[in-house]
Design a protein around this motif. Structure first.
Motif, short mmCIF file in Angstrom:
data_model
loop_
_atom_site.label_atom_id
_atom_site.label_comp_id
_atom_site.label_asym_id
_atom_site.label_seq_id
_atom_site.Cartn_x
_atom_site.Cartn_y
_atom_site.Cartn_z
N UNK A 5 0.84 -1.21 0.00
CA UNK A 5 0.00 0.00 0.00
C UNK A 5 0.87 1.25 0.00
N UNK A 6 1.89 1.24 0.84
CA UNK A 6 2.74 2.42 0.91
C UNK A 6 3.56 2.61 -0.35
N UNK A 7 3.92 1.50 -1.01
CA UNK A 7 4.67 1.63 -2.27
C UNK A 7 3.86 2.44 -3.27
N UNK A 8 2.62 2.03 -3.50
CA UNK A 8 1.82 2.74 -4.49
C UNK A 8 1.42 4.12 -4.02
N UNK A 9 1.19 4.25 -2.71
CA UNK A 9 0.84 5.58 -2.20
C UNK A 9 1.99 6.55 -2.39
N UNK A 10 3.20 6.10 -2.08
CA UNK A 10 4.36 6.99 -2.22
C UNK A 10 4.56 7.43 -3.65
N UNK A 11 4.45 6.47 -4.58
CA UNK A 11 4.60 6.82 -6.00
C UNK A 11 3.54 7.82 -6.41
N UNK A 12 2.31 7.58 -5.95
CA UNK A 12 1.19 8.45 -6.36
C UNK A 12 1.41 9.86 -5.84
N UNK A 13 1.73 9.98 -4.55
CA UNK A 13 1.93 11.31 -3.99
C UNK A 13 3.07 12.02 -4.69
N UNK A 14 4.13 11.27 -5.02
CA UNK A 14 5.26 11.89 -5.68
C UNK A 14 4.94 12.43 -7.05
N UNK A 15 4.19 11.64 -7.84
CA UNK A 15 3.87 12.11 -9.19
C UNK A 15 2.95 13.32 -9.14
#
Lengths: 203, 349
Positions: A145-155
Motif C-alpha cells: 500500500x505504501x509503495x503505491x501511495x508513495x509513488x502516487x503522492x510523488x507524481x
C-alpha cells in the motif's frame, strides 16, 4: 519494440517445462509429491514474521523514495525561474516522507509481537503458525500500500510544483489531490494493524 | 508507466527548467503593449519588463531591427544550449536531432558558397546560431565540392542523409534547393523513426507534430513548384513519407497541377480541409502558410499539456522562434511606420 524473440522463446520454454512436469507428476500417480502444505509448514513462523517486517519497511521506503525524487527534481527545475515555489512545495516531500514513517511504525509494531516459543503439540504449534502468517500478511499489506501511495503522492507533487511555478493559485487545489493520495497509505496502515493484532507467538 | 515513474530521474530538472522558460513567453497583454510602441526605443523599454530583461542594454542608441533580431536569437540559443548542457541521454540525442534541421541550412549555405568560390568568413555571420562552428567541423575548410562531400560524410552527423540520396556528382549539378529538400526529407523521416523508438508519451506527441511538418512540406513543395521546371516525379521524390498523407495523399499530390487540385487532396483529411478552407488567395485572406503556422503553434502549445515527455523541448524552441518572428514583424512595422498590418502576428498564449 515489443517482446523480442529471446523473451518469447524463454517464456514458452519455461511454461512448457512446467506443464510437462505437472502432467508427469499427475499421470504417474506421484501428484502427492507436489505438497503446498508441506512447503508452508516447513518454513518456520519466525521466517514468515521477519520477512513481513522486511517487506513492510523496504517497500514503504521504496515508495517514499520514488515519490521524493519525482517531486524533488521538479521542485528544483521549477524553482529556477520561479523561486517562490521552493518552500511551499516541501509539503509534498513531507507527505511522501510520511509514507516511509508508516512503514517504520508497522515494522516496530510487528517486531513487538515476535518472541521465542518451544511448543511441540500440534494444537499449540498451529497458533504459532497463525501468528507467523498474520505478521507476514500485515507486513505485505502495509508495504505494498505504501509503495503505491508513495509513488502516487510523488507524481502528483511533481505536477503540483510545475503548475505552481506557472500559476500560484493552483497549488492549494492540487494539494487536495495529494491529501486523497496519501489517505490510501493510511488505509494500508490500518488494515495492517488489524491483521497483526491478536497474534501471539509466546507460549 | 515507465514514463511516469522513471522520467524524472534523468530529465526532471530539465523539464522543470524548460517549463520555467516557457512561462516567460510573451502573452497577449505583452503583445498589446508592444503594438502600442511608437519607436524601437519604446519597444526596448517594453521588452525590459518581460523575461527578456536587459538584453538590449549594451546596444548603441540608433537601434535597428537587425540588431534586435540578432540579440533575440542569441538569447534563445543561450537558453537552448543551457538546456542541452543539463540534459542526459536520451534527451541529449533528441535535442541534437532538433539542431540537425538547422545544420542542413548551414551546410546548404556552405555548398552554395563553395560553388560560388566565396570565402568561409563571408558566410559565417549568416549561419544559424544554434549550430556551433565546432559541430560543423572540417567542412568549413573544404574548398571544392568533392572535399566538402567527403568532409560532410566524415565529420557531421548528417552523413547518413547524404549517403542515401545525394552523390558527390549531384553536389555540382543539382539545384541547391533540391539538395536542401532531399536532405530535409531524410532528416525528418529519421527524426520520426527516432521518436517512435523512444516510445511512450514522447512518441505520441512528437510523431503528431512531425507528421504535420512532413505534410506541410509536401503541400508547400507542391504549391511552390507550380510554374517551375520541377517535374511531377522529381517533386514526388522530395515528399517526406512520415506524415498522414502517406501513401495515398502523396500520390494524389504528385498528380495535381493546380492550387485547386491541392485543395481537393487536402479535403480528404479533416484537419487539412479546415486549414485550407480558412485560407484563400485573395488579398485580405490569410494565406495557407499563415494557417500552417497557426496550426503548428497550436500543436506546440498542446505539447505542454502533458508531463514526462521530450516534446516540450522541441515545442519550446519552435514557440520561441515564432515569438521572435512576431517581435521582428512588429519591429519592422514600427520602424517603417507602416502600421496597417501590425496585428498580423500569431498570438501564442
Amino acid at each position: 519494440m515489443g517482446t523480442s524473440y529471446l523473451t518469447i522463446g524463454g517464456l514458452s520454454a519455461s511454461i512448457g517445462l512446467l506443464i510437462y512436469a505437472g502432467l508427469t507428476y499427475m499421470l504417474t500417480n506421484y501428484g502427492f509429491r507436489f505438497d503446498v502444505g508441506w512447503f508452508l509448514l516447513s518454513i518456520s513462523p519466525y521466517q514468515w514474521a521477519l520477512i513481513g517486517i522486511a517487506l513492510a519497511v523496504s517497500l514503504s521506503v521504496l515508495g517514499a523514495a520514488l515519490g521524493i525524487f519525482a517531486t524533488g527534481v521538479s521542485i528544483l527545475g521549477g524553482g529556477v525561474k520561479a523561486p517562490r515555489i521552493r518552500t511551499k512545495n516541501l509539503i509534498s516531500i513531507i507527505m511522501c516522507e510520511a509514507v516511509a514513517i508508516y512503514g517504520l511504525i508497522m515494522g516496530i509494531v510487528i517486531s513487538g509481537y515476535i518472541s521465542s516459543f518451544s511448543a511441540t503439540r500440534i494444537e499449540d504449534l498451529a497458533l504459532k503458525y497463525r501468528a507467523g502468517y498474520k505478521l507476514f500478511g500485515a507486513g505485505l499489506s502495509v508495504g505494498l500500500c505504501n509503495l503505491f501511495c508513495g509513488v502516487c503522492v510523488g507524481l502528483v507533487g511533481s505536477g503540483a510544483a510545475l503548475a505552481d511555478a506557472q500559476n500560484s493559485s493552483l497549488f492549494v487545489r492540487i494539494l487536495i489531490i495529494e491529501i486523497f493520495a496519501s489517505a490510501i497509505g493510511l488505509f494500508g496502515l490500518i488494515v495492517s494493524i488489524l491483521q497483526s493484532s491478536g497474534s501471539n507467538m509466546a507460549d | 508507466m515507465k514514463d511516469d515513474l522513471f522520467f524524472n530521474i534523468d530529465h526532471g530538472y530539465a523539464e522543470g527548467l524548460c517549463r520555467g522558460f516557457k512561462s516567460g513567453i510573451l502573452k497577449a497583454a505583452d503583445y498589446h503593449n508592444l503594438v502600442q510602441c511608437e519607436t524601437l526605443e519604446d519597444l526596448r523599454l517594453h521588452l525590459q519588463s518581460t523575461d527578456y530583461g536587459n538584453f538590449l542594454a549594451n546596444e548603441a542608441s540608433p537601434l535597428t531591427v537587425n540588431i534586435i533580431d540578432d540579440r533575440l536569437g542569441e538569447k534563445l540559443v543561450q537558453e537552448f544550449q543551457h538546456l542541452r548542457n543539463v540534459s542526459y541521454q536520451p534527451l541529449s540525442t533528441f535535442m541534437d536531432y532538433i539542431t540537425y534541421g538547422y545544420m542542413i541550412d548551414n551546410i546548404v549555405l556552405l555548398i552554395t558558397g563553395t560553388l560560388n568560390q566565396r570565402a568561409i568568413n563571408d558566410l559565417l555571420p549568416r549561419f544559424h546560431p544554434l549550430v556551433t562552428f565546432e559541430q560543423l567541423g572540417g567542412i568549413a575548410i573544404a574548398d571544392t565540392p568533392a572535399q566538402l562531400y567527403t568532409a560532410v560524410l566524415v565529420d557531421t552527423p548528417l552523413g547518413p542523409y547524404f549517403k542515401d540520396c545525394i552523390s558527390e556528382h549531384d553536389l555540382d549539378e543539382l539545384n541547391v534547393e533540391i539538395i536542401r529538400s532531399t536532405l530535409y526529407k531524410a532528416y525528418i523521416e529519421d527524426f520520426y523513426k527516432y521518436c517512435k523508438e523512444i516510445g511512450g508519451i514522447t512518441a505520441e506527441v512528437m510523431c503528431d507534430i512531425l507528421a504535420f511538418e512532413a505534410d506541410r512540406r509536401a503541400f508547400m513543395i507542391t504549391i511552390n513548384a507550380f510554374g517551375t521546371a520541377l517535374t511531377q516525379d522529381e517533386r514526388f521524390k522530395l515528399y517526406p513519407a512520415c506524415g498522414y498523407l502517406n501513401p495515398d495523399g502523396l500520390q494524389e499530390l504528385r498528380r495535381t497541377d493546380s492550387y485547386e487540385g491541392v485543395r481537393d487532396v487536402a479535403a480528404r483529411y479533416p484537419v487539412y480541409k479546415s486549414l485550407f478552407d480558412g485560407s484563400g488567395t485573395n488579398l485580405g485572406d490569410k494565406t495557407i502558410e499563415d494557417k500552417f503556422f497557426e496550426h503548428e503553434v497550436k500543436l506546440n502549445m498542446n505539447a505542454f499539456l502533458r508531463q514526462f515527455h521530450f516534446g516540450i523541448f522541441f515545442s519550446y524552441l519552435k514557440l520561441k522562434e515564432q515569438e521572435i518572428r512576431n517581435i521582428i514583424w512588429i519591429a519592422e512595422c514600427i520602424s517603417q511606420k507602416h502600421r496597417a498590418r501590425i496585428d498580423n502576428y500569431i498570438p501564442l498564449f
